[in-house]
Scaffold this motif. Structure first.
Motif, mmCIF file in Angstrom:
data_model
loop_
_atom_site.group_PDB
_atom_site.id
_atom_site.type_symbol
_atom_site.label_atom_id
_atom_site.label_comp_id
_atom_site.label_asym_id
_atom_site.label_seq_id
_atom_site.Cartn_x
_atom_site.Cartn_y
_atom_site.Cartn_z
ATOM 1 N N VAL A 13 98.822 47.143 72.473
ATOM 2 C CA VAL A 13 97.934 48.210 71.994
ATOM 3 C C VAL A 13 98.598 49.075 70.924
ATOM 4 N N THR A 24 91.386 52.560 69.507
ATOM 5 C CA THR A 24 91.853 51.977 70.770
ATOM 6 C C THR A 24 91.994 53.062 71.825
ATOM 7 N N THR A 234 90.659 46.327 70.672
ATOM 8 C CA THR A 234 89.780 47.485 70.883
ATOM 9 C C THR A 234 88.415 47.046 71.392
#
Length: 251
Positions: A13, A24, A234
């Motif tokens: 991430v 995100t 995402t």
């Protein structure tokens, strides 16, 4: 509802070593309204916190590849035993190795400041860089080498290791210290969680997940149920956060 959704940080991430993209973060925030979210990183908790915005820092955290767990604001550390610390010290001295050694909070760094890992080291200026002899506990060690002689000596010990040839280093933790073991210490059972990861230190985490996602293309994680390009992370989290999302452990 799952027991948890677990995310590695770097390469999963976070892609610049410092921040998680805003979109995100928004998806993660929405996910926390439906699921227990856990972040599981190779970074110690000290270096994980600056990556997370303040409103997500209360979530359960796993750091140091499982050496640290933080839940309800309390941090627990699983250190490297004295005899295993002796193995590490002997290798450092015998081969003149540069190292990053994390204690319970402070650390000892003797590596190259131009290395990627240095950019992530104590970004919040929360700790001290001290000689390794001053650390009461070794929690996690990075040796900046992948020399066969060093790796073979580590594999002959009881230590847990992850070799990263592309970065020229080996990660070292105590026996049975992995992200997966830390997850169990948080009370999250095998087969009850969703896991996202991108590297060898995520292998056991993903293998014991009900649903696993590989981000990127590391061959060690080829067994994962789903394979994502970084730009897909995402939208995948958004899908999990949807009220229509369902979780069904394998039969």
């Amino acid at each position: 509802m799952t027991s948890a959704v677990v995310f590695d940080i770097d390469g999963t991430v976070c892609f610049d070593g410092r921040t998680i993209p805003a979109e995100t973060l928004d998806a993660l925030r929405e996910l926390t309204t439906r699921e227990r979210v856990v972040f599981a990183s190779a970074r110690p908790i000290r270096d994980l916190l600056p990556v997370l915005p303040a409103d997500l820092q209360h979530l359960d955290l796993i750091g140091g590849n499982g050496a640290f767990t933080r839940s309800d604001g309390r941090t627990t550390t699983v250190g490297i035993a004295a005899n295993e610390r002796g193995v590490v010290d002997a290798l450092i001295e015998r081969h003149g190795l540069a190292a990053l050694i994390d204690g319970e909070w402070d650390y000892s760094f003797s590596g190259d400041p131009s290395h990627r890992i240095f950019r992530q080291l104590d970004a919040g200026r929360l700790a001290r860089n001290v000689p390794r002899e001053e650390l009461d506990t070794y929690s996690k060690v990075v040796l900046f080498t992948t020399a066969a002689e060093v790796v073979d000596a580590l594999r002959a010990s009881t230590l847990s290791i992850h070799v990263h040839p592309d970065e020229g280093l080996v990660d070292i933790s105590g026996p049975n210290v992995t992200k997966h073991d830390a997850l169990r210490r948080l009370g999250i059972a095998d087969g009850s969680y969703i896991a996202f990861g991108n590297d060898t230190n995520d292998e056991r985490l993903l293998r014991h997940a009900a649903v696993s996602y590989r981000v990127g293309s590391h061959p060690v994680l080829a067994f994962a149920d789903h394979h994502l390009a970084p730009e897909q992370i995402t939208e995948t989290i958004v899908g999990l956060a949807s009220p229509l999302a369902e979780f069904a452990p394998p039969a």
